[in-house]
Design an enzyme around this catalytic site. Structure first.
Site, PDB file in Angstrom:
ATOM      1  N   ARG A 227      42.300  69.802  78.903  1.00 51.29           N
ATOM      2  CA  ARG A 227      40.933  70.264  79.276  1.00 51.29           C
ATOM      3  C   ARG A 227      40.446  71.390  79.659  1.00 51.29           C
ATOM      4  NH1 ARG A 227      40.714  68.040  74.345  1.00 51.29           N
ATOM      5  NH2 ARG A 227      39.544  66.647  73.680  1.00 51.29           N
ATOM      6  N   HIS A 275      41.373  76.179  70.586  1.00 47.69           N
ATOM      7  CA  HIS A 275      41.660  74.475  71.083  1.00 47.69           C
ATOM      8  C   HIS A 275      42.535  74.429  69.169  1.00 47.69           C
ATOM      9  CE1 HIS A 275      39.755  70.620  72.336  1.00 47.69           C
ATOM     10  NE2 HIS A 275      40.411  70.191  72.261  1.00 47.69           N
TER      11      HIS A 275
HETATM   12  P1  NAP Z   1      47.589  60.079  77.686  1.00 44.42           P
HETATM   13  O1  NAP Z   1      48.524  59.087  76.916  1.00 44.42           O
HETATM   14  O2  NAP Z   1      46.206  58.367  78.214  1.00 44.42           O
HETATM   15  O3  NAP Z   1      47.837  60.496  78.667  1.00 44.42           O
HETATM   16  C1  NAP Z   1      47.599  60.717  80.202  1.00 44.42           C
HETATM   17  C2  NAP Z   1      48.923  61.388  81.183  1.00 44.42           C
HETATM   18  O4  NAP Z   1      47.868  61.734  82.543  1.00 44.42           O
HETATM   19  C3  NAP Z   1      49.388  59.590  81.763  1.00 44.42           C
HETATM   20  O5  NAP Z   1      50.318  60.107  82.107  1.00 44.42           O
HETATM   21  C4  NAP Z   1      48.033  59.276  82.970  1.00 44.42           C
HETATM   22  O6  NAP Z   1      49.468  58.361  83.896  1.00 44.42           O
HETATM   23  C5  NAP Z   1      48.046  60.503  83.623  1.00 44.42           C
HETATM   24  N1  NAP Z   1      46.917  60.672  84.830  1.00 44.42           N
HETATM   25  C6  NAP Z   1      45.543  60.298  84.139  1.00 44.42           C
HETATM   26  N2  NAP Z   1      44.268  60.853  85.364  1.00 44.42           N
HETATM   27  C7  NAP Z   1      45.714  61.009  86.168  1.00 44.42           C
HETATM   28  C8  NAP Z   1      45.562  61.055  87.318  1.00 44.42           C
HETATM   29  N3  NAP Z   1      43.746  61.110  88.191  1.00 44.42           N
HETATM   30  N4  NAP Z   1      46.374  61.913  88.376  1.00 44.42           N
HETATM   31  C9  NAP Z   1      47.757  61.938  87.623  1.00 44.42           C
HETATM   32  N5  NAP Z   1      47.596  62.142  86.423  1.00 44.42           N
HETATM   33  C10 NAP Z   1      46.629  61.293  85.323  1.00 44.42           C
HETATM   34  O7  NAP Z   1      46.691  61.072  77.285  1.00 44.42           O
HETATM   35  P2  NAP Z   1      47.800  61.946  76.231  1.00 44.42           P
HETATM   36  O8  NAP Z   1      47.432  61.059  74.688  1.00 44.42           O
HETATM   37  O9  NAP Z   1      49.203  62.546  76.135  1.00 44.42           O
HETATM   38  O10 NAP Z   1      46.302  63.353  75.779  1.00 44.42           O
HETATM   39  C11 NAP Z   1      46.705  63.714  77.061  1.00 44.42           C
HETATM   40  C12 NAP Z   1      45.029  64.846  76.882  1.00 44.42           C
HETATM   41  O11 NAP Z   1      45.121  65.930  75.822  1.00 44.42           O
HETATM   42  C13 NAP Z   1      43.813  64.178  76.026  1.00 44.42           C
HETATM   43  O12 NAP Z   1      42.934  63.415  76.741  1.00 44.42           O
HETATM   44  C14 NAP Z   1      42.677  65.624  75.619  1.00 44.42           C
HETATM   45  O13 NAP Z   1      41.861  66.081  76.801  1.00 44.42           O
HETATM   46  C15 NAP Z   1      44.288  67.036  75.397  1.00 44.42           C
HETATM   47  N6  NAP Z   1      44.313  66.763  73.916  1.00 44.42           N
HETATM   48  C16 NAP Z   1      44.105  68.089  73.645  1.00 44.42           C
HETATM   49  C17 NAP Z   1      44.746  68.849  72.230  1.00 44.42           C
HETATM   50  C18 NAP Z   1      44.820  69.855  71.990  1.00 44.42           C
HETATM   51  O14 NAP Z   1      44.487  70.723  70.644  1.00 44.42           O
HETATM   52  N7  NAP Z   1      44.196  71.062  73.509  1.00 44.42           N
HETATM   53  C19 NAP Z   1      44.845  68.068  71.639  1.00 44.42           C
HETATM   54  C20 NAP Z   1      45.284  66.441  72.028  1.00 44.42           C
HETATM   55  C21 NAP Z   1      44.788  66.458  73.368  1.00 44.42           C
HETATM   56  P3  NAP Z   1      49.513  57.048  84.278  1.00 44.42           P
HETATM   57  O15 NAP Z   1      50.463  57.028  82.605  1.00 44.42           O
HETATM   58  O16 NAP Z   1      50.228  56.743  85.325  1.00 44.42           O
HETATM   59  O17 NAP Z   1      48.402  56.652  83.240  1.00 44.42           O
HETATM   60  C1  GLV Z   2      41.928  67.351  71.230  1.00 40.17           C
HETATM   61  O1  GLV Z   2      41.066  67.826  72.398  1.00 40.17           O
HETATM   62  C2  GLV Z   2      41.547  65.684  71.058  1.00 40.17           C
HETATM   63  O2  GLV Z   2      41.537  65.485  72.452  1.00 40.17           O
HETATM   64  O3  GLV Z   2      42.151  65.260  70.502  1.00 40.17           O
END
Ligand code: NAP
Ligand code: GLV
Length: 312
Positions: A227, A275
């Site tokens: 983000r 994005h």
């Molecule tokens: P996820 O499966 O919930 O993984 C989040 C990761 O971040 C986990 O490894 C978590 O640690 C770690 N984390 C959270 N808070 C933390 C902290 N304070 N310190 C250290 N590590 C921390 O999420 P995801 O599905 O991979 O998605 C991640 C993010 O990608 C989304 O929230 C979104 O903002 C972004 N995203 C962007 C797009 C785009 O098009 N740009 C698309 C999709 C998603 P733990 O494993 O220990 O819980």
């Molecule tokens: C995109 O930013 C998502 O959170 O899937």
């Protein structure tokens, strides 16, 4: 099943979702909201992206809320978010695959100095420099969740030296694991290309700032697809201007669309994408949401449940 589903998003095409839900949940009433709910709303399920603050709280019969993305900061940032209602996010192989394609694309671009060559081309300059091999490039991934782990797996065959950082720790073959505050310092000090795939929470907002960027080795590059608010923009621009950070590939911004006068648009070291790192696929995700709705109607939690207290 005659559920009432309300849909709100200014970024997604409602007709695609209407069609997708008509296939998987033909009996449901699908209502597209274009703004504030004016009267009483008896919706069972809300499928949303950046809903106006206070709207979900007005839907007093909601049985579950579905984020149209993997991130849920757009919902949890609502001061009136009804935290007693289960919140589900997108976890979907197509979203994961799209993100890994983006990460591989930009890591290779940053590793091979593409922003510099594009800037040189604009000025008609022929300026070759010897590239390192991937095996000599350290890629650090902040956020080793669904997306971070898959990105690491897709980067591994190139030979990059991989490390990752998470809150609780993780195990991933071939990836050095870091966690917590000390782990953050360690990963920053040993990273040439830093990939941010964190969720936006109170703990991660502004995590890439003057102090943390200073820990990166001189000449490191940044890829942010988490983000925009993970980065303190003025601090990143100062690091880019000082060439402490050599380049940045940015897909997400504190304000979107990125405002016209923003320096990211014209900075020679910055690649801006709007994005689009990975987009939610309506057909695949409506099917998963519908399966979750069946679970909720049977008294079970939806799939891909978010912990509002944790923030992701
Ligand atoms: P996820 O499966 O919930 O993984 C989040 C990761 O971040 C986990 O490894 C978590 O640690 C770690 N984390 C959270 N808070 C933390 C902290 N304070 N310190 C250290 N590590 C921390 O999420 P995801 O599905 O991979 O998605 C991640 C993010 O990608 C989304 O929230 C979104 O903002 C972004 N995203 C962007 C797009 C785009 O098009 N740009 C698309 C999709 C998603 P733990 O494993 O220990 O819980
Ligand atoms: C995109 O930013 C998502 O959170 O899937």
């Amino acid at each position: 099943m005659s559920d009432h589903i309300v849909f709100f998003s200014k970024s997604d095409i409602p007709q695609s979702w209407q069609t997708a839900f008509a296939k998987v949940r033909p009996g449901a009433r699908f209502e597209v909201l274009s703004g504030a709910v004016t009267g009483p709303c008896d919706a069972d399920f809300a499928v949303v992206w950046h809903p106006p603050h206070g709207e979900l709280a007005r839907m007093t019969k909601l049985k579950a809320i579905f984020s149209l993305g993997a991130g849920v900061d757009h919902v949890l940032g609502d001061p009136e978010f009804p935290s007693h209602v289960p919140l589900s996010r997108v976890v979907d192989p197509t979203l994961t695959a799209g993100m890994s394609e983006y990460v591989v694309l930009q890591v290779l671009a940053l590793h091979r100095g593409l922003p510099g060559y594009i800037a040189a081309q604009r000025r008609g300059l022929w300026r070759p420099s010897a590239p390192k091999l991937a095996r000599d490039v350290r890629v650090g991934i902040m956020g080793m969740g669904v997306l971070g782990r898959d990105a690491a797996r897709k980067l591994a065959p190139f030979g990059y030296r991989l490390s990752g950082w998470s809150r609780s720790g993780f195990e991933e073959a071939g990836v050095e694991c870091h966690r917590g505050a000390d782990g953050l310092k360690a990963i920053l000090r040993s990273t040439d290309i830093l990939v941010c795939l964190l969720p936006l929470t109170a703990e991660t907002r502004g995590i890439l700032n003057r102090e943390t960027l200073a820990l990166l080795p001189a000449g490191a590059a940044i890829l942010n697809a988490g983000r925009g608010a993970h980065i303190v923009d003025a601090d990143l621009l100062a690091a880019l201007d000082a060439r402490h950070v050599s380049a940045a590939a940015l897909d997400v911004f504190a304000e979107e669309p990125l405002p016209a006068p923003h320096r990211y648009w014209s900075h020679p070291g910055v690649i801006v994408t709007p994005h689009v790192a990975s987009l939610t696929n309506a057909d695949a995700v409506a099917a998963r949401m519908s399966a979750s709705m069946d679970r909720v109607n049977a008294g079970l939690p939806p799939f891909d449940l978010v912990d509002p207290a944790r923030g992701y």
